[in-house]
Write a protein that holds these residues in place. Structure first.
Motif, PDB file in Angstrom:
ATOM      1  N   TRP A 177      56.409   9.482  12.487  1.00 42.86           N
ATOM      2  CA  TRP A 177      56.768   8.073  12.438  1.00 42.86           C
ATOM      3  C   TRP A 177      57.707   7.710  13.595  1.00 42.86           C
ATOM      4  N   VAL A 178      57.542   6.527  14.130  1.00 38.03           N
ATOM      5  CA  VAL A 178      58.484   5.999  15.115  1.00 38.03           C
ATOM      6  C   VAL A 178      59.437   5.066  14.374  1.00 38.03           C
ATOM      7  N   TRP A 179      60.644   5.568  14.144  1.00 36.01           N
ATOM      8  CA  TRP A 179      61.620   4.863  13.327  1.00 36.01           C
ATOM      9  C   TRP A 179      62.335   3.745  14.076  1.00 36.01           C
ATOM     10  N   SER A 180      62.550   3.941  15.374  1.00 42.65           N
ATOM     11  CA  SER A 180      63.411   2.998  16.095  1.00 42.65           C
ATOM     12  C   SER A 180      63.006   2.942  17.559  1.00 42.65           C
ATOM     13  N   VAL A 181      63.069   1.725  18.135  1.00 42.04           N
ATOM     14  CA  VAL A 181      62.821   1.532  19.569  1.00 42.04           C
ATOM     15  C   VAL A 181      63.921   0.641  20.131  1.00 42.04           C
ATOM     16  N   ALA A 182      64.282   0.878  21.398  1.00 42.25           N
ATOM     17  CA  ALA A 182      65.313   0.069  22.049  1.00 42.25           C
ATOM     18  C   ALA A 182      65.057   0.032  23.549  1.00 42.25           C
ATOM     19  N   TYR A 183      65.210  -1.153  24.141  1.00 41.74           N
ATOM     20  CA  TYR A 183      65.058  -1.319  25.586  1.00 41.74           C
ATOM     21  C   TYR A 183      66.346  -0.955  26.317  1.00 41.74           C
ATOM     22  N   SER A 184      66.189  -0.447  27.539  1.00 46.69           N
ATOM     23  CA  SER A 184      67.332  -0.301  28.434  1.00 46.69           C
ATOM     24  C   SER A 184      67.785  -1.684  28.876  1.00 46.69           C
ATOM     25  N   PRO A 185      69.034  -1.832  29.319  1.00 47.07           N
ATOM     26  CA  PRO A 185      69.525  -3.160  29.725  1.00 47.07           C
ATOM     27  C   PRO A 185      68.709  -3.828  30.823  1.00 47.07           C
ATOM     28  N   ASP A 186      68.099  -3.037  31.719  1.00 49.49           N
ATOM     29  CA  ASP A 186      67.287  -3.644  32.783  1.00 49.49           C
ATOM     30  C   ASP A 186      65.824  -3.819  32.388  1.00 49.49           C
ATOM     31  N   GLY A 187      65.460  -3.361  31.190  1.00 52.49           N
ATOM     32  CA  GLY A 187      64.115  -3.558  30.679  1.00 52.49           C
ATOM     33  C   GLY A 187      63.054  -2.646  31.231  1.00 52.49           C
ATOM     34  N   THR A 188      63.420  -1.724  32.114  1.00 54.94           N
ATOM     35  CA  THR A 188      62.407  -0.861  32.735  1.00 54.94           C
ATOM     36  C   THR A 188      62.067   0.359  31.888  1.00 54.94           C
ATOM     37  N   ARG A 189      62.927   0.661  30.926  1.00 55.13           N
ATOM     38  CA  ARG A 189      62.691   1.818  30.072  1.00 55.13           C
ATOM     39  C   ARG A 189      62.840   1.447  28.602  1.00 55.13           C
ATOM     40  N   LEU A 190      62.210   2.274  27.781  1.00 63.97           N
ATOM     41  CA  LEU A 190      62.268   2.104  26.346  1.00 63.97           C
ATOM     42  C   LEU A 190      62.529   3.476  25.732  1.00 63.97           C
ATOM     43  N   VAL A 191      63.428   3.551  24.758  1.00 63.64           N
ATOM     44  CA  VAL A 191      63.669   4.798  24.066  1.00 63.64           C
ATOM     45  C   VAL A 191      63.131   4.669  22.643  1.00 63.64           C
ATOM     46  N   SER A 192      62.568   5.751  22.152  1.00 67.10           N
ATOM     47  CA  SER A 192      62.017   5.766  20.797  1.00 67.10           C
ATOM     48  C   SER A 192      62.547   6.974  20.044  1.00 67.10           C
ATOM     49  N   ALA A 193      62.671   6.804  18.728  1.00 67.09           N
ATOM     50  CA  ALA A 193      63.164   7.868  17.846  1.00 67.09           C
ATOM     51  C   ALA A 193      62.126   8.118  16.761  1.00 67.09           C
ATOM     52  N   SER A 194      61.938   9.388  16.418  1.00 60.29           N
ATOM     53  CA  SER A 194      60.809   9.724  15.550  1.00 60.29           C
ATOM     54  C   SER A 194      61.164  10.727  14.459  1.00 60.29           C
ATOM     55  N   SER A 195      60.306  10.745  13.452  1.00 58.60           N
ATOM     56  CA  SER A 195      60.425  11.748  12.392  1.00 58.60           C
ATOM     57  C   SER A 195      59.985  13.123  12.857  1.00 58.60           C
ATOM     58  N   ASP A 196      59.498  13.240  14.114  1.00 59.95           N
ATOM     59  CA  ASP A 196      59.209  14.565  14.670  1.00 59.95           C
ATOM     60  C   ASP A 196      60.474  15.212  15.242  1.00 59.95           C
ATOM     61  N   ASN A 197      61.637  14.591  14.940  1.00 53.67           N
ATOM     62  CA  ASN A 197      62.972  15.098  15.312  1.00 53.67           C
ATOM     63  C   ASN A 197      63.316  14.894  16.784  1.00 53.67           C
ATOM     64  N   THR A 198      62.521  14.112  17.507  1.00 54.65           N
ATOM     65  CA  THR A 198      62.751  13.957  18.944  1.00 54.65           C
ATOM     66  C   THR A 198      62.924  12.492  19.336  1.00 54.65           C
ATOM     67  N   LEU A 199      63.413  12.328  20.576  1.00 51.71           N
ATOM     68  CA  LEU A 199      63.431  11.036  21.253  1.00 51.71           C
ATOM     69  C   LEU A 199      62.505  11.128  22.458  1.00 51.71           C
ATOM     70  N   ARG A 200      61.989   9.995  22.882  1.00 50.25           N
ATOM     71  CA  ARG A 200      61.236   9.903  24.126  1.00 50.25           C
ATOM     72  C   ARG A 200      61.698   8.664  24.890  1.00 50.25           C
ATOM     73  N   ILE A 201      61.685   8.765  26.204  1.00 43.64           N
ATOM     74  CA  ILE A 201      62.002   7.633  27.059  1.00 43.64           C
ATOM     75  C   ILE A 201      60.740   7.294  27.848  1.00 43.64           C
ATOM     76  N   TRP A 202      60.378   6.015  27.811  1.00 43.63           N
ATOM     77  CA  TRP A 202      59.124   5.551  28.386  1.00 43.63           C
ATOM     78  C   TRP A 202      59.379   4.586  29.537  1.00 43.63           C
ATOM     79  N   ASP A 203      58.478   4.591  30.503  1.00 47.13           N
ATOM     80  CA  ASP A 203      58.459   3.585  31.552  1.00 47.13           C
ATOM     81  C   ASP A 203      57.696   2.383  31.008  1.00 47.13           C
ATOM     82  N   THR A 204      58.343   1.227  30.905  1.00 47.35           N
ATOM     83  CA  THR A 204      57.703   0.071  30.278  1.00 47.35           C
ATOM     84  C   THR A 204      56.603  -0.531  31.150  1.00 47.35           C
ATOM     85  N   ARG A 205      56.568  -0.168  32.430  1.00 48.21           N
ATOM     86  CA  ARG A 205      55.525  -0.710  33.293  1.00 48.21           C
ATOM     87  C   ARG A 205      54.254   0.112  33.228  1.00 48.21           C
ATOM     88  N   THR A 206      54.395   1.430  33.080  1.00 41.49           N
ATOM     89  CA  THR A 206      53.224   2.298  33.074  1.00 41.49           C
ATOM     90  C   THR A 206      52.852   2.788  31.681  1.00 41.49           C
TER      91      THR A 206
END
Length: 253
Positions: A177-206
């Motif tokens: 499950w993806v429990w939580s998402v949040a944008y970086s202040p400049d909007g270029t990245r997104l962080v996600s939190a999951s029930s797989d015990n990890t976080l991921r940081i994504w490029d919002t453009r790609t």
């Protein structure tokens, strides 16, 4: 003051007030400097209050509840504004104001997102459909042109905030499950939190993972946020710990 579990907390944008939403069906407003309650409890929801969010000017509060509604509140007068916002057919898990304060987005266990006019409470367009399970978290981009959502289906989706249309393909990589998402202040990245015990940081453009999976928690990661300067990420987990991460390297601080 609350007689039930506290499910959501938020600071007003100017930092002078705090709000809390609870399983006791109430919302309470507190002075940030003294911790004293400054209004009578905001009452109206008939089930747990799962999510709360302040408008940018701090004068309004939106709340989402297990009673399937979104409600708007005047936090200066301490009263509900208009009728409940109805349209979801299941629990409302997450609410967020657009940066300009004109719109609200909500995510629900009915697998959809909805956009609302923050002034009138009227729905904007139809429901945003694409997730195949409960929507747990929603967030506007800092520019207000995009919305991100995280779901029990393990994906993150990006949406055009103007049209409600999906932007690109779902962001995939989490194994839970993806429990939580949040944008970086400049909007270029997104962080996600999951029930797989990890976080991921994504490029919002790609839509690609740029850092992660970030490992360290030993149970579900439930909540994440960027620091105001974008240098750090904080995460909270069922493992009873909070971790701070370097947003550039993904290393714990």
């Amino acid at each position: 003051g609350h007689s039930g579990i506290v499910l959501s907390v938020a600071f007003s944008p100017d930092g002078t007030r705090m709000a809390s939403g609870s399983g006791d069906r109430s919302i309470r407003i507190w002075a940030a400097d003294t911790g004293k309650e400054i209004l009578e409890p905001l009452l109206g929801h008939t089930d747990w209050v799962k999510s709360i969010a302040f408008s940018q000017n701090g004068k309004r509060l939106a709340s989402g509840s297990d009673d399937d509604t979104v409600r708007l509140w005047d936090v200066e007068m301490g009263q509900q504004i208009g009728e409940p916002l109805r349209g979801h057919t299941d629990e409302v898990r997450s609410v967020a104001f657009s940066p300009d304060g004109n719109r609200i987005v909500s995510g629900s266990d009915d697998r959809t997102l909805r956009l609302w006019d923050a002034q009138t409470g009227q729905p904007i367009g139809g429901s945003l459909q694409g997730h195949t399970s409960d929507v747990l978290s929603v967030a506007f981009s800092p520019a207000g042109d995009r919305i991100a959502s995280g779901s029990v289906d393990g994906t993150i989706r990006l949406w055009d905030a103007g049209t409600g249309k999906p932007v690109g393909d779902p962001l995939q990589g989490h194994d839970g499950w993806v429990w939580s998402v949040a944008y970086s202040p400049d909007g270029t990245r997104l962080v996600s939190a999951s029930s797989d015990n990890t976080l991921r940081i994504w490029d919002t453009r790609t839509g690609k993972t740029v850092l992660g999976p970030l490992r360290g928690h030993t149970s579900h990661v439930i909540s994440v946020a960027f620091s105001p300067d974008g240098k750090y990420i904080v995460s909270g987990s069922y493992d009873r710990t909070i971790r701070i991460w370097d947003a550039q390297t993904g290393q714990t601080v």
